[in-house]
Structures are given as C-alpha cells and as structure tokens.
Design a protein around this motif. Sequence first.
Motif, mmCIF file in Angstrom:
data_model
loop_
_atom_site.group_PDB
_atom_site.id
_atom_site.type_symbol
_atom_site.label_atom_id
_atom_site.label_comp_id
_atom_site.label_asym_id
_atom_site.label_seq_id
_atom_site.Cartn_x
_atom_site.Cartn_y
_atom_site.Cartn_z
ATOM 1 N N LYS A 90 0.827 -1.210 0.000
ATOM 2 C CA LYS A 90 0.000 0.000 0.000
ATOM 3 C C LYS A 90 0.863 1.262 0.000
ATOM 4 C CE LYS A 90 -3.882 -2.158 2.518
ATOM 5 N NZ LYS A 90 -4.971 -1.904 1.546
ATOM 6 N N ALA A 110 -7.403 -3.360 -1.989
ATOM 7 C CA ALA A 110 -7.512 -2.056 -2.648
ATOM 8 C C ALA A 110 -8.941 -1.791 -3.087
ATOM 9 C CB ALA A 110 -6.560 -1.992 -3.839
ATOM 10 N N ARG A 150 -9.799 5.090 2.744
ATOM 11 C CA ARG A 150 -9.203 4.609 1.502
ATOM 12 C C ARG A 150 -7.688 4.678 1.614
ATOM 13 N NH1 ARG A 150 -10.487 5.816 -4.930
ATOM 14 N NH2 ARG A 150 -8.856 4.397 -5.637
ATOM 15 N N ASP A 151 -7.009 3.600 1.192
ATOM 16 C CA ASP A 151 -5.570 3.516 1.394
ATOM 17 C C ASP A 151 -4.778 4.407 0.439
ATOM 18 O OD1 ASP A 151 -6.314 1.987 -0.785
ATOM 19 O OD2 ASP A 151 -5.328 0.144 -0.116
ATOM 20 N N GLU A 177 -2.469 -5.887 -7.311
ATOM 21 C CA GLU A 177 -2.160 -6.050 -5.884
ATOM 22 C C GLU A 177 -1.394 -7.341 -5.619
ATOM 23 O OE1 GLU A 177 -4.706 -4.382 -2.115
ATOM 24 O OE2 GLU A 177 -5.740 -5.678 -3.516
#
Length: 540
Positions: A348, A414, A426-427, A445
């Motif tokens: 992330k 995600a 939200r990342d 991802e």
Amino acid sequence: MSLMLSALLFTLLALLLHRLSKIGRRPANYPPGPPTLPLIGNLHLMPKEKGHLQFQKWAQEYGPVYSLILGTSVMIVLSSDQAIKDLLDKRSNIYSSRPDMYLGNIVSGGLRMLLMEYGETWRMVRKVVHNNLNIKAARTYVPYQDLENKAMLAGFLQEPDSFADHIRRYTNSLTTQMVFGFRTTSIDDPKLKQLFHGFEKFCEVTGTTTAAVLDVFPFLRFLPDFAVPLRKYAKELHYKERELYVGHYLNAKTALKNGTAKPCFCVDLVRAQDEEKFSDDLAGYVSGSLLEAGSDTTAATLVGFVQAMVLFPDVVKTAQEELDRVCGNRLPTIDDEPNLPYIRGAVKESMRWMPTDILGVPHAAIRDDEYMGYKIPKGAGVMWNVWAVHMDPKRHPNPRRFDPSRYKDDHQTAAEAANNADATKRDQFVFGAGRRLCQGMHIAERSLFLAISRLLWAFDFDKALDKDGKEIVPDDEDLTEGLFVLPKPFKAKIVPRTAEKAELVLAEWEKMQDLLDDKLQWKEPPKGLIWKDYKSTTDA
C-alpha cells in the motif's frame, strides 16, 4: 440602409468583444483559484515540469476544491479524499466521462480506453474487460504471477544493475500471457521495449504545453502540421502504436481461430467482435490498453519501491524480520499474505509514496452540478489530485517518509478500500475512482505483493558507490514528466542476503522451467483459468 448596416456591424462587434471579454475570467460562482488574465485565464501559470508540486501548492492556498480557467476550458481540481468520494464516486453518473484530450486521442486513434468518453462503446468494452479482470478471474492467474516472479528473481540475481528491466519484463510477460497467450522471455525483447518507449512518449506528449493549448483553443487545430510539429509526431506515434497493438491482436485472433493459441483474454474479445462487429483497430486498442496498464503502472510502482528500499534501510530490516519469522527458508506465497501485515503495508505504501498517475487522468462533467456552494459547469474537466491527497500531512504524517506501519490496522484490499463509504479509510488513489476505477487492481495487488515480499526475502538493498567510493543517494523528487510518472533511472546495490537464499532462487526458477518448452513458453496452460477454447465458446 448604410446606417442600418453600420448599426448591425457595430452590434455584432460589441457582442463579439463582450464574448471575448468573458474568456479567461473566473465566474463568481466557480470554485476559487489563482488570478486570471484575459483570454488565457490561468494558462500562463501552468507549470512545464513538476506540475504535481504546483497543484499541491494551489490546494494548500485555495482549498480542497479549486478551479483553473484555461482559455475556453475549465479544470476543477479535487485535492481531498472527501471531495473525490463525493463527486467521482457518489455522483459517478455525472463524472464518468473524459475531457477532449486532442493530441492524446491522435496518438490513440481515438480508441484508447483510458481517454474514451463515457458512452456506448466504452460501456461495451468495459463489460468485456470486467469478465476477465474481476476478483474471481484474478485468483486464477496466480500460477502466471508465480512463474514470472521467479524468473524476475533469477534476473535480479544474475544482472542486478538491470533491475528496472527485470521488473518490466515481469509485469509485461504476466500481461502478455493473460491478454495474448504468450510469455515475454527476455529483457531485450523488441516489442517489450517498443511498448514502454511508446507509452512513455504518449505520456510526454499529453503533458506538454502544446497539448494544453490545443485543448483550450480548439481553433488552433486547423493549423497545418508544419505549424504544429507535435501533432505530426503524435501521428507517427499512433502509426507505431497501432502496428504493435493491432499486430498483437491479429496474431492472437488468427491463432485462436485455427486452434493453435493458448487461452487468453482475446478469446472473449474475438467472440465480442464476432457479435458486435467492431473493427480490428478497436479490438487491438482494447487489448493494447490492458497490455500497457498491466505492464507500465505496476512496473513503475515497483521501481519506486526499489528506490524507497535504498533510501529507507530501516524498512528493509523490519520487513525482513517479519518475512524470516513467517516464511523461514522458503519463498513467500500468496497464502502468506494474511500473516505478513508489514509487507501488506509496504504494498500500500509503495502506491501512496510513488503514485504513478500523479495527478490522475481527468474526468469530465456531463452536466452542470453544484458542490460546496460552487458551480461545476457542464464540460469541465475534473482532476483528482492524487499527489496532494497522498502527501497531505493530516492524512499521512511525515508523508515523504516510506512507512508501511501506516497501514498496520488496514486489512482491506484495494477494491474494498476504494469502495469504503468512509473516504478517510481509503488507502491510496492510484486505481482511480467511480466508474473509471481500474478493473485490474486485484491482479496488480497480487503482483506487487509477490514481488515486494520475495525481493525483500531474497535480497538486501543499499546505495550504490561512485568511482570514488562515495554513496550515490537517489533523488526521490527526480521523476519523469507526463500523464504517468516514475523515478528517473537511478543506481542501487542489490545483493542476495545469503548464499542459501541465492541457491534457492535459482532452484525455484529451474523447477519452473519444467513447465516450459524449448522456447520458454508454457507447455500446457495452468489449470483453473477462466478462459475456454475459442471454438467451444462459439459452438455453445
């Protein structure tokens, strides 16, 4: 009669001057922004390089929603997670189109999914793509990712100075298998080099001042090519790009129809073409769009990750401690992901710290709207300022530090993060928003997790030395320019952590080669893939 004609001409002139006087001005009910000049608005303020820093500065000065008046056009810039959620996600029925990017569309022949306006063609294409990139389908591609990852590790071991090339081959080969049914086996493959070079030039062209001027003053498009040399160059880029993309597609289409191709995304694309009767050029650009998306953005993120590991040795140490504790003397696998929270955080953080689509790809409003008391006019471009959100110290303290522990309590994928009703949860924002959300995020991802976990398990990262023995410190602000970015080439010292780990990397790659023929292509496709044989789909 002459008096009437004079009066008419005077009236027309007055109307023209009045209309011209409005161009470049910011109406009082628009979001705030920097002061404008007549006719050009803020065009003179648009930065020629490092645009993300200026857009961040404007966000700090004018707030989370500001406007830029660019000649006859308006750009609304969203610089907070909440504004992006409220408009691009919650009002996606209004904000899912694209502004007219003239030179970008010339390079693309008007066929690139990334720039396509919201409409029937885009919806049809998106449906075909969704069938092959959804989360259920993504799980079936892990054997491809596993094999290509092990090939990359062997490349790092044998030619560590070419780490960026090995990363690009990894992401490209994974994508050529999924889309066209063949592996990219060499870092020197000419079509691999053509893909990355062509996409780099596309990004550069769309980010130029010339492109911006042609977008905001459409009458200049009537000038001949000798007066607009960049347009001539864009046409040349299209010729080469079309040759690559349509060529890949036609090869796959022919092989599928005669029964000699490996199963791939083109099975569904050929079937859709049979039903919808769209052109080979469109089919080539649909498959080519997936190729560039799967190859370039993931590779750019991983190059940024390597740079971060060189700059933040404490992260390497912490990550390796977790990997050694969980995986011991074996390579990490996808199944280890729940037990490797720091590595998940590193995935992330890699996307947050080095966002490839640094200012996003602008959306467009298809009708007038209002937000925070401001008018957003029909046709306005709407930019989601990824850099400003990612570098907001209130959201991410000390934002230029690479710190995977920011996500220690974030267990979302995600996709889950992007769909979280709470915008603050939200990342990162590199996968887009609303109906333009990247459909391949599940695959990306997994590719990032495998690469980051295994590279840290197998290798140490350090600063390279110059001829005088001094450390070469990469500059994390030195990025390429254009629509998508990555760090400019830098040196790194990458060595295996132990001789035992190096031996295991080579042994794992040697084992994988039993699955390949003498041309290093799969003897048989991995089991469980979603695709069927082309003939069986048409016979059904």
